[in-house]
Design a protein around this motif. Structure first.
Motif, PDB file in Angstrom:
ATOM      1  N   ILE A  50       7.177   0.836  20.645  1.00 41.33           N
ATOM      2  CA  ILE A  50       6.150   1.670  20.002  1.00 41.33           C
ATOM      3  C   ILE A  50       6.782   2.620  18.982  1.00 41.33           C
ATOM      4  O   ILE A  50       6.283   2.784  17.861  1.00 41.33           O
ATOM      5  CB  ILE A  50       5.364   2.462  21.069  1.00 41.33           C
ATOM      6  N   MET A  51       7.905   3.246  19.377  1.00 42.51           N
ATOM      7  CA  MET A  51       8.582   4.179  18.468  1.00 42.51           C
ATOM      8  C   MET A  51       9.095   3.467  17.216  1.00 42.51           C
ATOM      9  O   MET A  51       8.980   3.984  16.102  1.00 42.51           O
ATOM     10  CB  MET A  51       9.746   4.856  19.193  1.00 42.51           C
ATOM     11  N   GLY A  52       9.669   2.273  17.386  1.00 44.85           N
ATOM     12  CA  GLY A  52      10.227   1.543  16.256  1.00 44.85           C
ATOM     13  C   GLY A  52       9.166   1.169  15.235  1.00 44.85           C
ATOM     14  O   GLY A  52       9.305   1.448  14.037  1.00 44.85           O
ATOM     15  N   HIS A  53       8.088   0.550  15.709  1.00 51.90           N
ATOM     16  CA  HIS A  53       7.019   0.147  14.794  1.00 51.90           C
ATOM     17  C   HIS A  53       6.315   1.371  14.201  1.00 51.90           C
ATOM     18  O   HIS A  53       5.942   1.368  13.016  1.00 51.90           O
ATOM     19  CB  HIS A  53       6.014  -0.746  15.526  1.00 51.90           C
ATOM     20  N   GLY A  54       6.135   2.387  15.030  1.00 50.65           N
ATOM     21  CA  GLY A  54       5.470   3.597  14.543  1.00 50.65           C
ATOM     22  C   GLY A  54       6.290   4.294  13.471  1.00 50.65           C
ATOM     23  O   GLY A  54       5.741   4.776  12.470  1.00 50.65           O
ATOM     24  N   LEU A  55       7.613   4.332  13.665  1.00 50.29           N
ATOM     25  CA  LEU A  55       8.487   4.987  12.684  1.00 50.29           C
ATOM     26  C   LEU A  55       8.470   4.249  11.351  1.00 50.29           C
ATOM     27  O   LEU A  55       8.422   4.881  10.283  1.00 50.29           O
ATOM     28  CB  LEU A  55       9.918   5.063  13.225  1.00 50.29           C
ATOM     29  N   VAL A  56       8.478   2.911  11.404  1.00 49.18           N
ATOM     30  CA  VAL A  56       8.427   2.134  10.162  1.00 49.18           C
ATOM     31  C   VAL A  56       7.116   2.395   9.431  1.00 49.18           C
ATOM     32  O   VAL A  56       7.086   2.577   8.211  1.00 49.18           O
ATOM     33  CB  VAL A  56       8.582   0.625  10.450  1.00 49.18           C
ATOM     34  N   GLU A  57       6.015   2.447  10.176  1.00 49.63           N
ATOM     35  CA  GLU A  57       4.709   2.682   9.555  1.00 49.63           C
ATOM     36  C   GLU A  57       4.641   4.080   8.931  1.00 49.63           C
ATOM     37  O   GLU A  57       4.081   4.261   7.847  1.00 49.63           O
ATOM     38  CB  GLU A  57       3.603   2.519  10.604  1.00 49.63           C
ATOM     39  N   ILE A  58       5.222   5.064   9.611  1.00 52.09           N
ATOM     40  CA  ILE A  58       5.244   6.429   9.059  1.00 52.09           C
ATOM     41  C   ILE A  58       6.088   6.481   7.785  1.00 52.09           C
ATOM     42  O   ILE A  58       5.692   7.083   6.786  1.00 52.09           O
ATOM     43  CB  ILE A  58       5.791   7.425  10.112  1.00 52.09           C
ATOM     44  N   LEU A  59       7.262   5.846   7.818  1.00 53.70           N
ATOM     45  CA  LEU A  59       8.148   5.855   6.659  1.00 53.70           C
ATOM     46  C   LEU A  59       7.520   5.151   5.462  1.00 53.70           C
ATOM     47  O   LEU A  59       7.646   5.605   4.326  1.00 53.70           O
ATOM     48  CB  LEU A  59       9.484   5.191   7.019  1.00 53.70           C
ATOM     49  N   THR A  60       6.845   4.031   5.696  1.00 58.42           N
ATOM     50  CA  THR A  60       6.196   3.325   4.587  1.00 58.42           C
ATOM     51  C   THR A  60       5.046   4.143   4.013  1.00 58.42           C
ATOM     52  O   THR A  60       4.747   4.054   2.817  1.00 58.42           O
ATOM     53  CB  THR A  60       5.663   1.952   5.039  1.00 58.42           C
ATOM     54  N   GLY A  61       4.405   4.952   4.855  1.00 58.87           N
ATOM     55  CA  GLY A  61       3.346   5.823   4.360  1.00 58.87           C
ATOM     56  C   GLY A  61       3.888   6.939   3.489  1.00 58.87           C
ATOM     57  O   GLY A  61       3.227   7.383   2.538  1.00 58.87           O
ATOM     58  N   LEU A  62       5.116   7.397   3.784  1.00 59.89           N
ATOM     59  CA  LEU A  62       5.727   8.467   3.005  1.00 59.89           C
ATOM     60  C   LEU A  62       6.363   7.950   1.722  1.00 59.89           C
ATOM     61  O   LEU A  62       6.471   8.685   0.741  1.00 59.89           O
ATOM     62  CB  LEU A  62       6.802   9.184   3.847  1.00 59.89           C
ATOM     63  N   TYR A  63       6.777   6.678   1.729  1.00 57.29           N
ATOM     64  CA  TYR A  63       7.461   6.102   0.561  1.00 57.29           C
ATOM     65  C   TYR A  63       6.423   5.509  -0.377  1.00 57.29           C
ATOM     66  O   TYR A  63       5.725   4.563  -0.027  1.00 57.29           O
ATOM     67  CB  TYR A  63       8.449   5.030   1.010  1.00 57.29           C
ATOM     68  N   GLU A  64       6.329   6.041  -1.570  1.00 59.78           N
ATOM     69  CA  GLU A  64       5.259   5.664  -2.499  1.00 59.78           C
ATOM     70  C   GLU A  64       5.363   4.224  -2.986  1.00 59.78           C
ATOM     71  O   GLU A  64       4.374   3.626  -3.408  1.00 59.78           O
ATOM     72  CB  GLU A  64       5.263   6.596  -3.711  1.00 59.78           C
ATOM     73  N   LYS A  65       6.546   3.611  -2.917  1.00 57.54           N
ATOM     74  CA  LYS A  65       6.708   2.246  -3.393  1.00 57.54           C
ATOM     75  C   LYS A  65       6.705   1.229  -2.250  1.00 57.54           C
ATOM     76  O   LYS A  65       7.131   0.088  -2.422  1.00 57.54           O
ATOM     77  CB  LYS A  65       8.001   2.108  -4.200  1.00 57.54           C
ATOM     78  N   SER A  66       6.216   1.625  -1.067  1.00 59.95           N
ATOM     79  CA  SER A  66       6.226   0.712   0.073  1.00 59.95           C
ATOM     80  C   SER A  66       5.368  -0.520  -0.170  1.00 59.95           C
ATOM     81  O   SER A  66       5.684  -1.616   0.281  1.00 59.95           O
ATOM     82  CB  SER A  66       5.753   1.437   1.337  1.00 59.95           C
ATOM     83  N   ASP A  67       4.255  -0.356  -0.899  1.00 56.68           N
ATOM     84  CA  ASP A  67       3.404  -1.501  -1.205  1.00 56.68           C
ATOM     85  C   ASP A  67       4.128  -2.498  -2.100  1.00 56.68           C
ATOM     86  O   ASP A  67       3.976  -3.715  -1.955  1.00 56.68           O
ATOM     87  CB  ASP A  67       2.108  -1.048  -1.894  1.00 56.68           C
ATOM     88  N   ALA A  68       4.918  -1.970  -3.037  1.00 55.34           N
ATOM     89  CA  ALA A  68       5.654  -2.858  -3.937  1.00 55.34           C
ATOM     90  C   ALA A  68       6.724  -3.636  -3.181  1.00 55.34           C
ATOM     91  O   ALA A  68       6.965  -4.811  -3.458  1.00 55.34           O
ATOM     92  CB  ALA A  68       6.289  -2.053  -5.068  1.00 55.34           C
ATOM     93  N   VAL A  69       7.372  -2.987  -2.224  1.00 52.98           N
ATOM     94  CA  VAL A  69       8.403  -3.654  -1.433  1.00 52.98           C
ATOM     95  C   VAL A  69       7.773  -4.575  -0.397  1.00 52.98           C
ATOM     96  O   VAL A  69       8.333  -5.604  -0.020  1.00 52.98           O
ATOM     97  CB  VAL A  69       9.309  -2.607  -0.753  1.00 52.98           C
ATOM     98  N   GLY A  70       6.571  -4.237   0.072  1.00 53.50           N
ATOM     99  CA  GLY A  70       5.854  -5.081   1.026  1.00 53.50           C
ATOM    100  C   GLY A  70       6.318  -4.922   2.454  1.00 53.50           C
ATOM    101  O   GLY A  70       6.479  -5.917   3.168  1.00 53.50           O
ATOM    102  N   ILE A  71       6.536  -3.688   2.904  1.00 57.10           N
ATOM    103  CA  ILE A  71       6.993  -3.441   4.279  1.00 57.10           C
ATOM    104  C   ILE A  71       5.881  -2.770   5.071  1.00 57.10           C
ATOM    105  O   ILE A  71       5.212  -1.864   4.578  1.00 57.10           O
ATOM    106  CB  ILE A  71       8.256  -2.549   4.278  1.00 57.10           C
ATOM    107  N   SER A  72       5.687  -3.214   6.295  1.00 59.05           N
ATOM    108  CA  SER A  72       4.676  -2.638   7.171  1.00 59.05           C
ATOM    109  C   SER A  72       5.213  -2.583   8.594  1.00 59.05           C
ATOM    110  O   SER A  72       5.959  -3.463   9.031  1.00 59.05           O
ATOM    111  CB  SER A  72       3.395  -3.487   7.130  1.00 59.05           C
ATOM    112  N   GLY A  73       4.825  -1.535   9.319  1.00 60.30           N
ATOM    113  CA  GLY A  73       5.226  -1.416  10.722  1.00 60.30           C
ATOM    114  C   GLY A  73       4.294  -2.157  11.662  1.00 60.30           C
ATOM    115  O   GLY A  73       4.524  -2.193  12.871  1.00 60.30           O
ATOM    116  N   LEU A  74       3.253  -2.761  11.131  1.00 60.26           N
ATOM    117  CA  LEU A  74       2.254  -3.453  11.949  1.00 60.26           C
ATOM    118  C   LEU A  74       2.502  -4.949  12.011  1.00 60.26           C
ATOM    119  O   LEU A  74       1.589  -5.729  12.272  1.00 60.26           O
ATOM    120  CB  LEU A  74       0.842  -3.177  11.387  1.00 60.26           C
ATOM    121  N   VAL A  75       3.743  -5.347  11.767  1.00 59.57           N
ATOM    122  CA  VAL A  75       4.113  -6.766  11.756  1.00 59.57           C
ATOM    123  C   VAL A  75       5.197  -7.008  12.797  1.00 59.57           C
ATOM    124  O   VAL A  75       6.151  -6.246  12.904  1.00 59.57           O
ATOM    125  CB  VAL A  75       4.629  -7.172  10.359  1.00 59.57           C
TER     126      VAL A  75
END
Length: 415
Positions: free
Chosen positions: A351-376
């Motif tokens: 839970i912590m690992g996936h949650g942390l990735v999702e939080i970080l991608t939300g803070l990083y403005e280019k996460s959509d361009a890189v295509g990273i999600s914590g829900l995968v």
């Protein structure tokens, strides 16, 4: 006698020790999962975006920067190249196809890319609404652009010079949205696509001091909106070309020829990405090693906790033996405690690992361009959780063996 419930009750009697052991195990698992999720999705998405692109030709500079800017759109271009030189290169018999790109503008942080319809076909993208562009200053936008900016077919906007949101707008000409792409999980999702002549048009300045360029109100059909390179003057420039070879021989001959005989630079996405991941791999492996050390420390902590707890529970174990519990049951009872602690720690780490990735991608403005999600979910996560359970079993073996060897008569005589 339910050994699982009995083990659970003993664990609950030591809440502080249990929490610390679970937290330590969870942190180790979380760090490993974060690295696995980031590494896996980066490799997958970067490989997906370079499919069909054997070579990128652009202005001289950093080869990696050339790839990141023109294939993944996450860096600044190295410069422009002459349209005439680019056309001459496309006549090389090793070139199967060449997709031109013209970069340099954005709209509220999303890049405006001048190209042709072959660029959309390269990623097998389809239209969700409207159509692909044909005329100058028409554009087709990616789904993330439409969603985040609230744009729809028929809307108009002014682009801005540069690739950052704070750059100055081009007030001379506005773009009109004529289509929206279906999500493709590629770089197209975050781009505004138009023809190259549109990029040239918005960059035109006054022809002479005090005399502004006059634009007709009639729509102008792009000269190469479907395929090929557009018609342009002697000073016309584009940013790069995405080239596909006819055969493997092109990969051997063309990069060397471009780099040595022209004013342009050629870079291979496959080679540059391999070099990038090899450099990243050193840091990833070091952090993974640190995470495994944390898991080993968690295992040692569980071992010490269980071993010390047995000293206080010798009488309880002796009573259980006198009531008919076998030595094997006592052994399994202690093993269950280690498994329960590490299983809870593994779930917490997941839970912590996936949650942390999702939080970080939300803070990083280019996460959509890189295509990273914590829900995968990524390949190998289940094995990491099995490792945590295995650590619990190993940490419990010595305490369990000590419980197995409990001497009933000796313990009861001491009490």
């Amino acid at each position: 006698m339910n050994l699982f419930l009995l083990s659970w009750k003993y664990i609950k009697d030591k809440p502080l020790n249990t929490f610390l052991n679970v937290l330590l195990m969870g942190l180790g698992i979380a760090i490993i999962l974060v690295l696995m999720i980031l590494n896996s999705q980066l490799e997958e998405n970067l490989s997906k975006n370079r499919r069909g692109v054997d070579l990128v030709v652009g202005a001289k500079g950093s080869p990696l920067q050339l790839i990141l800017a023109n294939v993944y759109h996450i860096d600044f271009p190295t410069g422009n190249i002459k349209l005439d030189e680019a056309k001459a290169l496309t006549r090389n018999r090793q070139v199967k196809s060449a997709i031109p790109l013209a970069l340099g503008d954005n709209y509220r942080g999303f890049r405006i890319v001048g190209t042709n319809h072959d660029y959309v076909k390269l990623y097998e993208a389809t239209i969700a609404e409207g159509a692909l562009w044909k005329y100058n200053l028409e554009c087709t936008i990616g789904p993330n652009v439409a969603k985040q900016l609230g744009l729809k077919v028929g809307d108009e906007f002014f682009g801005a010079h540069g690739l950052s949101e704070t750059d100055l707008d081009h007030d001379e000409a506005s773009y009109k949205v004529v289509g929206i792409l279906e999500p493709s999980n590629t770089a197209l999702d975050n781009l505004i696509l138009t023809n190259i002549e549109s990029i040239w048009q918005v960059h035109e300045h006054s022809t002479e001091e005090g005399e502004e360029t006059v634009h007709s109100d009639e729509p102008v059909l792009g000269s190469a909106y479907e395929t090929g390179l557009p018609e342009g003057g002697a000073d016309a420039e584009i940013t790069s070309m995405l080239i596909q070879f006819r055969s493997a021989m092109g990969a051997v001959m063309m990069p060397r020829m471009v780099n040595s005989e022209t004013n342009m630079q050629a870079a291979s996405p496959a080679f540059e990405l391999q070099r990038l991941f090899s450099l990243m791999g050193i840091g990833v492996n070091m952090i993974k090693s640190f995470a495994y050390i944390i898991i080993v420390i968690a295992g040692l902590s569980i071992f010490i906790s269980l071993y010390n707890a047995l000293k206080d529970r010798k009488y309880d174990l002796a009573i259980m033996r006198s009531l008919g519990a076998s030595k094997t049951k006592l052994f399994v009872h202690v093993i269950f405690e280690g498994i329960i602690i590490t299983t809870i720690g593994g779930i917490m780490g997941f839970i912590m690992g996936h949650g942390l990735v999702e939080i970080l991608t939300g803070l990083y403005e280019k996460s959509d361009a890189v295509g990273i999600s914590g829900l995968v979910l990524v390949k190998g996560e289940f094995y990491v959780l099995l490792i945590s359970v295995g650590v619990g079993v190993l940490a419990s073996i010595l305490p369990a063996f000590s419980a197995y060897r409990t001497d009933i008569s000796k313990v009861l005589a001491q009490e």
